[in-house]
Design an enzyme around this catalytic site. Structure first.
Site, PDB file in Angstrom:
ATOM      1  N   HIS A  60       0.828  -1.208   0.000  1.00  0.00           N
ATOM      2  CA  HIS A  60       0.000   0.000   0.000  1.00  0.00           C
ATOM      3  C   HIS A  60       0.861   1.256   0.000  1.00  0.00           C
ATOM      4  O   HIS A  60       0.556   2.235  -0.693  1.00  0.00           O
ATOM      5  CB  HIS A  60      -0.917  -0.030   1.224  1.00  0.00           C
ATOM      6  CG  HIS A  60      -1.774   1.186   1.356  1.00  0.00           C
ATOM      7  ND1 HIS A  60      -1.800   1.954   2.489  1.00  0.00           N
ATOM      8  CD2 HIS A  60      -2.636   1.764   0.494  1.00  0.00           C
ATOM      9  CE1 HIS A  60      -2.637   2.962   2.326  1.00  0.00           C
ATOM     10  NE2 HIS A  60      -3.153   2.871   1.126  1.00  0.00           N
ATOM     11  N   GLU A  63       2.031   1.878  -3.447  1.00  0.00           N
ATOM     12  CA  GLU A  63       0.998   2.478  -4.300  1.00  0.00           C
ATOM     13  C   GLU A  63       1.076   4.000  -4.234  1.00  0.00           C
ATOM     14  O   GLU A  63       0.985   4.695  -5.253  1.00  0.00           O
ATOM     15  CB  GLU A  63      -0.382   1.992  -3.864  1.00  0.00           C
ATOM     16  CG  GLU A  63      -1.523   2.641  -4.609  1.00  0.00           C
ATOM     17  CD  GLU A  63      -2.735   2.857  -3.718  1.00  0.00           C
ATOM     18  OE1 GLU A  63      -3.322   3.957  -3.783  1.00  0.00           O
ATOM     19  OE2 GLU A  63      -3.083   1.941  -2.961  1.00  0.00           O
ATOM     20  N   HIS A  64       1.255   4.526  -3.029  1.00  0.00           N
ATOM     21  CA  HIS A  64       1.393   5.979  -2.878  1.00  0.00           C
ATOM     22  C   HIS A  64       2.666   6.492  -3.540  1.00  0.00           C
ATOM     23  O   HIS A  64       2.660   7.556  -4.176  1.00  0.00           O
ATOM     24  CB  HIS A  64       1.389   6.345  -1.391  1.00  0.00           C
ATOM     25  CG  HIS A  64       0.035   6.326  -0.767  1.00  0.00           C
ATOM     26  ND1 HIS A  64      -0.688   7.470  -0.519  1.00  0.00           N
ATOM     27  CD2 HIS A  64      -0.741   5.297  -0.349  1.00  0.00           C
ATOM     28  CE1 HIS A  64      -1.844   7.153   0.031  1.00  0.00           C
ATOM     29  NE2 HIS A  64      -1.895   5.832   0.151  1.00  0.00           N
ATOM     30  N   GLU A 142      -3.517   8.403   6.832  1.00  0.00           N
ATOM     31  CA  GLU A 142      -4.687   7.686   6.308  1.00  0.00           C
ATOM     32  C   GLU A 142      -5.154   6.629   7.294  1.00  0.00           C
ATOM     33  O   GLU A 142      -6.357   6.458   7.520  1.00  0.00           O
ATOM     34  CB  GLU A 142      -4.343   7.037   4.974  1.00  0.00           C
ATOM     35  CG  GLU A 142      -5.491   6.249   4.363  1.00  0.00           C
ATOM     36  CD  GLU A 142      -5.092   5.495   3.110  1.00  0.00           C
ATOM     37  OE1 GLU A 142      -5.798   4.535   2.765  1.00  0.00           O
ATOM     38  OE2 GLU A 142      -4.074   5.845   2.487  1.00  0.00           O
TER      39      GLU A 142
END
Length: 456
Positions: A60, A63-64, A142
């Site tokens: 994840h 992905e950023h 997040e």
């Protein structure tokens, strides 16, 4: 470049062609000239199931990082170029894959393909400590906003940890832990990219108002020179017994607006008739206001303000049936749980009615049509079936398999799997009795949103 094209029956007239570049990149194209737009979708065969202990959340986080700049597009340039051309874009991470997608006006399709190829081929040249720290902080924030600081926010994470034992590749969710996010190094990220972000570990789909010959020429031009990489290890085995063999239960006292009963049931792997039958069973039991649980708990008994039952489909591990009930007023959870078990036992004993089967199949058919009805949704489905099941054409005929399931199959999967000894349970109790007596609820993030979130 290899090429195959298959026209499938029962596909609603939709077709797709498949191609493969010399470096291993699989390409799927689907023409649709209804509107002058094109969708680009790129799935990498990497998700949280590929991570190792101590480095959760890396898929994840990466992905950023893919939006943080590449050799030819620094900083926030990917967003600026796509949005400046009238397009939209994002990326998500799940247990089983990471995807990136753009929807563009047709005349801007080449730009989207160049942008995706540029970061696949050159991201390492731009990846540095500054971008690593920047996106590490974004992901940690997040996590605070979506999980740690909202009512019921960690419910999905807790249930996943209960449903999949310690050491299982699905034991942790894609968001990862704060400690592991802190521990991830720049070299970890570089190694991750080299291993997984290679053309032979990806599927690219392009759907919409396209010229296939020109589109393939652009793909060959921009992606064809990116080298393959053969260092990827297969994910750890996600096989588990069909039934958990006993109920696992955790009671939580937190600042939540209402008492809640949540549960995760172990269900068949995605890709077979049993999973389709389970989807129909959960739709009948808890898929909307016409479902059995809603009618029983919300309408008749008025003991709950919300009652839902949905399926998180997983290909590499048992799928999860996700039950979520928020109580009404001062109702206690045991009363809710007894009613739920009564309805599940009745369904297992009697099976669905013909009207329930027809309604549930129509509901799943409508959802399938909604997904394939947009160029972005169809591009995503084509990638999904190519990555997880090896055949993108299955996306065009999925609804036929659901409509072929019999009531007997639905009853059988319910009887075998929707049992008290095959679930992990969370019981939420508010910190104050006053909160429990309020007639209202804040819904937890759904399993689908927690398993794969749009992050940008």
């Amino acid at each position: 470049m290899g090429h195959t094209a298959t026209a499938q029956a029962a596909s609603g007239g939709l077709t797709a062609t498949e191609h493969r570049l010399a470096n291993g990149l699989r390409v799927v194209l689907s023409e649709d000239h209804l509107t002058p737009v094109a969708a680009v979708c790129l799935w990498y065969d990497v998700g949280s199931r590929h991570e190792v202990k101590g480095r959760t959340g890396l898929a994840h986080l990466f992905e950023h990082l893919m939006f943080q700049g590449s050799a030819n597009v620094p900083g926030n340039g990917h967003f600026e170029l796509v949005q400046g051309a009238g397009g939209s874009l994002n990326g998500t991470t799940s247990f089983e894959r990471t995807n990136y997608f753009e929807t563009m006006p047709t005349h801007q399709l080449e730009l989207a393909l160049w942008l995706e190829a540029d970061r696949m081929g050159s991201l390492l040249q731009a990846l540095d400590d500054e971008s690593m720290e920047n996106q590490r902080d974004v992901v940690k924030n997040e996590r605070r906003q979506r999980y740690d600081n909202v009512p019921y926010g960690t419910a999905f994470e807790r249930l996943v940890a209960l449903a999949y034992p310690e050491g299982h590749p699905y034991h942790h969710t894609p968001i990862g832990s704060m400690a592991d996010l802190d521990a991830a190094s720049l070299e970890d990220a570089r190694t991750f990219f080299r291993t997984y972000y290679a053309p032979n570990n990806a599927v690219l789909s392009v759907v919409g108002d396209i010229d296939p010959e020109q589109t393939l020429a652009w793909i060959e031009k921009y992606f064809g020179t990116i080298p393959a990489h053969d260092g990827k290890q297969p994910p750890r085995d996600g096989t588990l017994p069909d039934v958990m063999g006993g109920q696992q239960r955790v009671e939580i006292t937190e600042e939540v607006p209402a008492r809640a009963l949540m549960a995760a049931y172990r269900l068949p792997h995605d890709g077979g008739r049993e999973c389709d039958a389970a989807d129909l069973a959960l739709t009948i039991l808890g898929g909307g206001e016409s479902s059995r649980l809603h009618n029983r708990l919300v309408r008749r008994d008025q003991t709950a303000v919300a009652a839902g039952f949905g399926l998180l489909r997983l290909a590499g591990a048992p799928s999860l049936g996700w039950l979520d009930v928020k109580t009404s007023g001062g109702v206690e959870v045991p009363a809710i749980e007894a009613a739920v078990d009564e309805e599940l036992a009745r369904f297992a004993a009697e099976g669905p009615t013909s009207e329930e089967m027809e309604r549930a199949q129509a509901q799943l058919e409508r959802e399938w049509l909604d997904r394939l009805g947009t160029v972005a949704g169809r591009a995503d489905e084509l990638c999904r079936y190519a990555v997880l099941f090896g055949d993108p054409q299955l996306a065009l005929t999925a609804v036929g398999r659901v409509l072929d399931v019999t009531p007997e199959e639905v009853q059988a999967v319910a009887a075998a799997r929707l049992r008290p000894d095959n679930r992990a349970v969370l019981v939420y109790e508010p910190l104050t009795a006053a909160a429990a007596d309020e007639d209202g609820a804040v819904a937890a993030d759904g399993a689908e949103n927690d398993a794969e979130g749009a992050d940008q």
